[in-house]
Scaffold this motif. Structure first.
Motif, PDB file in Angstrom:
ATOM      1  N   TYR A 196      53.800  39.270  38.407  1.00  0.00           N
ATOM      2  CA  TYR A 196      52.281  39.461  38.324  1.00  0.00           C
ATOM      3  C   TYR A 196      51.901  40.815  38.489  1.00  0.00           C
ATOM      4  O   TYR A 196      51.895  41.306  39.693  1.00  0.00           O
ATOM      5  N   PRO A 197      51.599  41.620  37.704  1.00  0.00           N
ATOM      6  CA  PRO A 197      51.433  42.965  37.642  1.00  0.00           C
ATOM      7  C   PRO A 197      50.289  43.277  38.448  1.00  0.00           C
ATOM      8  O   PRO A 197      49.156  42.381  38.377  1.00  0.00           O
ATOM      9  N   GLN A 198      50.317  44.343  39.148  1.00  0.00           N
ATOM     10  CA  GLN A 198      48.956  44.830  39.913  1.00  0.00           C
ATOM     11  C   GLN A 198      48.461  45.996  39.168  1.00  0.00           C
ATOM     12  O   GLN A 198      49.245  47.122  38.761  1.00  0.00           O
ATOM     13  N   LEU A 199      46.994  45.977  38.881  1.00  0.00           N
ATOM     14  CA  LEU A 199      46.426  47.087  38.455  1.00  0.00           C
ATOM     15  C   LEU A 199      46.134  48.230  39.312  1.00  0.00           C
ATOM     16  O   LEU A 199      46.287  49.343  38.793  1.00  0.00           O
ATOM     17  N   TYR A 200      46.053  47.927  40.483  1.00  0.00           N
ATOM     18  CA  TYR A 200      45.874  49.206  41.549  1.00  0.00           C
ATOM     19  C   TYR A 200      46.754  48.513  42.651  1.00  0.00           C
ATOM     20  O   TYR A 200      47.000  47.618  42.832  1.00  0.00           O
ATOM     21  N   ALA A 201      46.560  49.637  43.706  1.00  0.00           N
ATOM     22  CA  ALA A 201      47.278  49.196  44.893  1.00  0.00           C
ATOM     23  C   ALA A 201      46.610  48.116  45.863  1.00  0.00           C
ATOM     24  O   ALA A 201      47.329  47.392  46.591  1.00  0.00           O
ATOM     25  N   GLY A 228      46.162  45.198  44.705  1.00  0.00           N
ATOM     26  CA  GLY A 228      46.613  44.110  44.440  1.00  0.00           C
ATOM     27  C   GLY A 228      45.879  43.426  43.315  1.00  0.00           C
ATOM     28  O   GLY A 228      46.219  42.050  43.029  1.00  0.00           O
ATOM     29  N   LEU A 229      45.109  44.060  42.712  1.00  0.00           N
ATOM     30  CA  LEU A 229      44.125  43.351  41.625  1.00  0.00           C
ATOM     31  C   LEU A 229      44.953  43.122  40.233  1.00  0.00           C
ATOM     32  O   LEU A 229      45.577  43.795  39.903  1.00  0.00           O
ATOM     33  N   ASN A 230      45.169  41.707  39.926  1.00  0.00           N
ATOM     34  CA  ASN A 230      45.826  41.553  38.762  1.00  0.00           C
ATOM     35  C   ASN A 230      44.921  41.412  37.487  1.00  0.00           C
ATOM     36  O   ASN A 230      45.675  41.652  36.477  1.00  0.00           O
ATOM     37  N   SER A 231      43.770  41.200  37.513  1.00  0.00           N
ATOM     38  CA  SER A 231      42.894  41.210  36.561  1.00  0.00           C
ATOM     39  C   SER A 231      41.562  41.531  36.919  1.00  0.00           C
ATOM     40  O   SER A 231      41.049  41.254  38.002  1.00  0.00           O
ATOM     41  N   ASN A 232      40.677  41.936  36.075  1.00  0.00           N
ATOM     42  CA  ASN A 232      39.112  42.544  36.271  1.00  0.00           C
ATOM     43  C   ASN A 232      38.536  41.393  36.566  1.00  0.00           C
ATOM     44  O   ASN A 232      37.397  41.304  37.229  1.00  0.00           O
ATOM     45  N   SER A 233      38.863  40.051  36.168  1.00  0.00           N
ATOM     46  CA  SER A 233      38.258  38.797  36.297  1.00  0.00           C
ATOM     47  C   SER A 233      38.122  38.507  37.901  1.00  0.00           C
ATOM     48  O   SER A 233      37.413  37.456  37.904  1.00  0.00           O
ATOM     49  N   GLN A 234      38.930  38.826  38.762  1.00  0.00           N
ATOM     50  CA  GLN A 234      39.139  38.648  39.785  1.00  0.00           C
ATOM     51  C   GLN A 234      37.696  39.516  40.795  1.00  0.00           C
ATOM     52  O   GLN A 234      37.647  39.111  41.859  1.00  0.00           O
ATOM     53  N   ILE A 235      37.279  40.648  40.141  1.00  0.00           N
ATOM     54  CA  ILE A 235      36.205  41.251  40.862  1.00  0.00           C
ATOM     55  C   ILE A 235      34.869  40.342  40.553  1.00  0.00           C
ATOM     56  O   ILE A 235      34.267  40.270  39.522  1.00  0.00           O
ATOM     57  N   ARG A 236      34.419  39.635  41.696  1.00  0.00           N
ATOM     58  CA  ARG A 236      33.365  38.692  41.596  1.00  0.00           C
ATOM     59  C   ARG A 236      32.951  38.214  42.736  1.00  0.00           C
ATOM     60  O   ARG A 236      33.552  38.223  43.820  1.00  0.00           O
ATOM     61  N   ARG A 237      31.650  37.844  42.978  1.00  0.00           N
ATOM     62  CA  ARG A 237      31.301  36.818  44.180  1.00  0.00           C
ATOM     63  C   ARG A 237      32.157  35.665  44.226  1.00  0.00           C
ATOM     64  O   ARG A 237      32.312  35.101  43.179  1.00  0.00           O
ATOM     65  N   SER A 238      32.145  35.228  45.484  1.00  0.00           N
ATOM     66  CA  SER A 238      32.778  33.911  45.671  1.00  0.00           C
ATOM     67  C   SER A 238      31.901  32.653  45.415  1.00  0.00           C
ATOM     68  O   SER A 238      32.340  31.752  45.145  1.00  0.00           O
ATOM     69  N   VAL A 239      30.555  32.972  45.338  1.00  0.00           N
ATOM     70  CA  VAL A 239      29.658  31.849  45.059  1.00  0.00           C
ATOM     71  C   VAL A 239      29.009  31.767  43.807  1.00  0.00           C
ATOM     72  O   VAL A 239      28.770  32.861  43.018  1.00  0.00           O
ATOM     73  N   ASP A 240      29.047  30.524  42.955  1.00  0.00           N
ATOM     74  CA  ASP A 240      28.377  30.554  41.799  1.00  0.00           C
ATOM     75  C   ASP A 240      27.771  29.180  41.697  1.00  0.00           C
ATOM     76  O   ASP A 240      28.196  28.259  42.437  1.00  0.00           O
ATOM     77  N   PHE A 241      27.066  28.946  40.508  1.00  0.00           N
ATOM     78  CA  PHE A 241      26.458  27.695  40.298  1.00  0.00           C
ATOM     79  C   PHE A 241      27.646  27.012  39.360  1.00  0.00           C
ATOM     80  O   PHE A 241      27.897  27.405  38.323  1.00  0.00           O
ATOM     81  N   VAL A 242      28.105  25.809  39.623  1.00  0.00           N
ATOM     82  CA  VAL A 242      29.258  25.215  39.028  1.00  0.00           C
ATOM     83  C   VAL A 242      28.835  24.470  37.736  1.00  0.00           C
ATOM     84  O   VAL A 242      29.625  24.324  37.114  1.00  0.00           O
ATOM     85  N   THR A 252      35.739  32.400  33.623  1.00  0.00           N
ATOM     86  CA  THR A 252      37.173  32.416  33.352  1.00  0.00           C
ATOM     87  C   THR A 252      37.975  33.264  34.564  1.00  0.00           C
ATOM     88  O   THR A 252      37.461  34.261  34.452  1.00  0.00           O
ATOM     89  N   TYR A 253      38.897  32.805  34.898  1.00  0.00           N
ATOM     90  CA  TYR A 253      39.737  33.357  35.904  1.00  0.00           C
ATOM     91  C   TYR A 253      40.755  33.949  35.175  1.00  0.00           C
ATOM     92  O   TYR A 253      41.679  32.987  34.690  1.00  0.00           O
ATOM     93  N   GLU A 254      41.244  35.119  34.894  1.00  0.00           N
ATOM     94  CA  GLU A 254      42.278  35.289  33.946  1.00  0.00           C
ATOM     95  C   GLU A 254      43.549  35.748  34.996  1.00  0.00           C
ATOM     96  O   GLU A 254      43.408  36.441  36.044  1.00  0.00           O
ATOM     97  N   VAL A 255      44.789  35.367  34.840  1.00  0.00           N
ATOM     98  CA  VAL A 255      45.911  35.602  35.386  1.00  0.00           C
ATOM     99  C   VAL A 255      47.021  36.220  34.318  1.00  0.00           C
ATOM    100  O   VAL A 255      46.985  35.616  33.151  1.00  0.00           O
ATOM    101  N   VAL A 256      47.530  37.369  34.381  1.00  0.00           N
ATOM    102  CA  VAL A 256      48.423  38.092  33.559  1.00  0.00           C
ATOM    103  C   VAL A 256      49.705  38.153  34.160  1.00  0.00           C
ATOM    104  O   VAL A 256      50.046  38.368  35.416  1.00  0.00           O
ATOM    105  N   LEU A 257      50.684  37.469  33.379  1.00  0.00           N
ATOM    106  CA  LEU A 257      52.069  37.533  33.977  1.00  0.00           C
ATOM    107  C   LEU A 257      53.144  38.142  32.943  1.00  0.00           C
ATOM    108  O   LEU A 257      52.748  38.300  31.665  1.00  0.00           O
TER     109      LEU A 257
END
Length: 527
Positions: free
Chosen positions: A5-10, A12-26, A32-37
């Motif tokens: 799983y590549p890291q964009l930066y040191a 450990g970020l794998n995808s910009n979709s991981q930049i998010r608040r933890s709270v959401d209306f379900v 979408t949570y993107e994972v790059v392999l």
């Protein structure tokens, strides 16, 4: 062959979709949570296997095929999208609390808030790993029975009060727990994409300049319900209760009202500062008569100021109607009160039982104003419903009410008479007997003419999956006499009509709704 799983930066970020608040209306369509392999070989059968957890209990899994496969140099890139919202929404349950305790706020908040069986939210996390078929068998990344890679969110943890110049490399992994809150929240047309949820990373891209408050409120709308310090006190855009109802309410002394809010610590380590409730009572000349404060996050409880990174976010209820205030907090001479205001405040932290609670210090929520009145109109039917944000709203219909019962019966013909037995049937000669009876109870309500903004808020009632008729609280004769029950009668709205009048400078709406009870009548069969 090798995969990773590549890291964009040191960081450990794998995808910009991981930049998010933890709270959401379900109940949105969801993010979408993107994972790059990446891999050195092309594997047509490769898939991402994801385990889904609700409150640390495994509740399901999904096997995802890549939505995009590409070759760059000698490296293959496999991109997967995790979309968990629709599935995990099945584990979000809500109900209005059923009872509270007379003159005992500590026990009440413990049972209706901390230990609420239906908190309208879950703590979710995800573990993933890749697998593919080779030689007729699956080759798993993990050993054992479950994947071990955690999907983390990344949050900006500023060193200054209001930093600017955001870039993805500055974000920090804040953990694996996501907080999904219930409701029917949907975004409006002012957003770039319909149902554009928390994907801050897709906007940040390679970096842009903004301030912290603007960033989170603009691209993470749920942040306005996380009660942190406001930029300016009283601004509802910075910290809100779970409602879009008017901030000025008109209420009778015999009615209840509850304000709902999010409390605790989020998965991305934001502490809700709703530490105190402040209730102020005013006379008709706007003179402050009395002030009452109630500590909410008390030291020595599960919701004291946290010292670790434990995700405790929950929906809390603050009863604040005239009946609730009398029964829970303090006795008030209502004859002197024209209106009162309710607001949440922050206080100094209370990390242990030996530290004194200090507060309230400053506001963290908008203020609600409750004006008292006596209803002189023909009817007074109060409804309660689950609103868009996952709390409950309340409204009294006063203009008109009509009750009707639609009765359907299944009968059979019994012509046998026993002449030697004296019975009711023998005496009256009844041959057609009732086999089954169904009764549908319908209620028609009308509002008085209300303003357009109030009417738009009231439309949430028509679409809500939970609607109740709210009768007066009561104490059961077969239960403890300090246990006060809420009399909530479930109903369903079957139709609505609106009558609009337009004057030169004003437009008003009048609503007429038809309800039917959601509970059925039991009727004995005929004999």
């Amino acid at each position: 062959m090798s995969f990773g799983y590549p890291q964009l930066y040191a960081n450990g970020l794998n995808s910009n979709s991981q930049i998010r608040r933890s709270v959401d209306f379900v109940y949105q369509r969801g993010g979408t949570y993107e994972v790059v392999l990446t891999g050195t070989t092309l594997e047509p059968s490769i898939e991402l296997f994801v385990d889904l957890y609700s409150d640390d209990e495994k509740v399901g899994n999904m096997a995802l095929v890549p939505f995009d496969t590409s070759l760059s140099g000698s490296t293959y890139y496999y991109k997967f999208n995790i979309r968990p919202y629709q599935y995990l929404s099945n584990y979000v349950n809500t109900e209005h609390y059923q009872y509270y305790w007379l003159n005992d706020w500590d026990t009440t908040t413990q049972e209706i808030n901390v230990e609420a069986p239906y908190p309208n939210g879950i703590k979710a996390n995800f573990k993933y790993g890749y697998r593919f078929i080779s030689g007729g068998t699956y080759q798993n990344e993990w050993t054992g029975t479950t994947p071990t890679n955690d999907l983390n969110h990344f949050t900006y943890l500023p060193e200054g009060v209001n930093p600017t110049g955001f870039t993805p490399s500055d974000y920090t992994s804040t953990g694996k727990y996501f907080d999904y809150q219930g409701g029917t929240f949907q975004f409006d047309n002012n957003f770039i994409l319909p149902n554009f949820d928390q994907e801050i990373g897709t906007i940040i891209g390679t970096g842009f300049t903004a301030d912290t408050i603007s960033l989170y409120n603009r691209v993470s709308p749920v942040s306005q319900y996380l009660m942190d310090y406001p930029t300016v006190p009283e601004q509802s855009e910075t910290a809100r209760f779970l409602t879009s109802s008017p901030r000025i309410q008109y209420i009778q002394s015999s009615e209840n009202y509850v304000l709902w809010y999010l409390n605790g610590q989020t998965g991305d380590r934001m502490v809700i500062e709703a530490d105190w409730a402040l209730i102020e009572f005013y006379s008709g000349s706007n003179t402050l008569l009395s002030r009452y404060t109630q500590e909410l996050n008390q030291s020595g409880t599960a919701y004291e100021s946290p010292t670790g990174n434990v995700d405790t976010l929950k929906r809390f209820a603050l009863p604040c109607g005239p009946v609730d205030i009398d029964n829970l907090f303090t006795g008030v001479t209502w004859s002197d009160v024209a209106y009162y205001r309710v607001q949440l405040f922050y206080g100094l932290p209370t990390w242990n039982v030996d530290r004194l609670a200090v507060g309230p210090i400053g506001p963290v929520s908008e203020a609600f104003y409750f004006y008292l009145y006596d209803n002189c109109l023909p009817e007074s039917t109060r409804l309660c419903w689950l609103n868009d944000q996952g709390g409950y709203d309340y409204y009294t219909f006063q203009a008109y009410r009509q009750d009707s019962k639609k009765i359907e019966r299944q009968t059979y013909d019994n012509r046998y008479y026993a002449t030697n037995i004296s019975s009711p049937d023998r005496n009256v000669g009844r041959s057609v007997k009732t086999f089954d009876t169904n009764i549908e109870y319908q209620i028609v309500l009308e509002s008085d003419y209300i303003s357009i903004p109030q009417a738009q808020w009231l439309e949430q009632l028509f679409l809500s999956p939970q609607v109740y008729i709210m009768n007066a609280d009561y104490v059961s004769t077969i239960d403890r006499q300090n246990k006060i029950y809420k009399d909530l009668r479930p109903v369903q709205i079957t139709s609505t009509d609106v009558d609009t009048i337009t004057k030169k400078h004003k437009k008003l709406n009048k609503y007429r709704i038809t309800l039917r009870t959601s509970d059925s009548y039991f009727v004995n069969k005929g004999f």
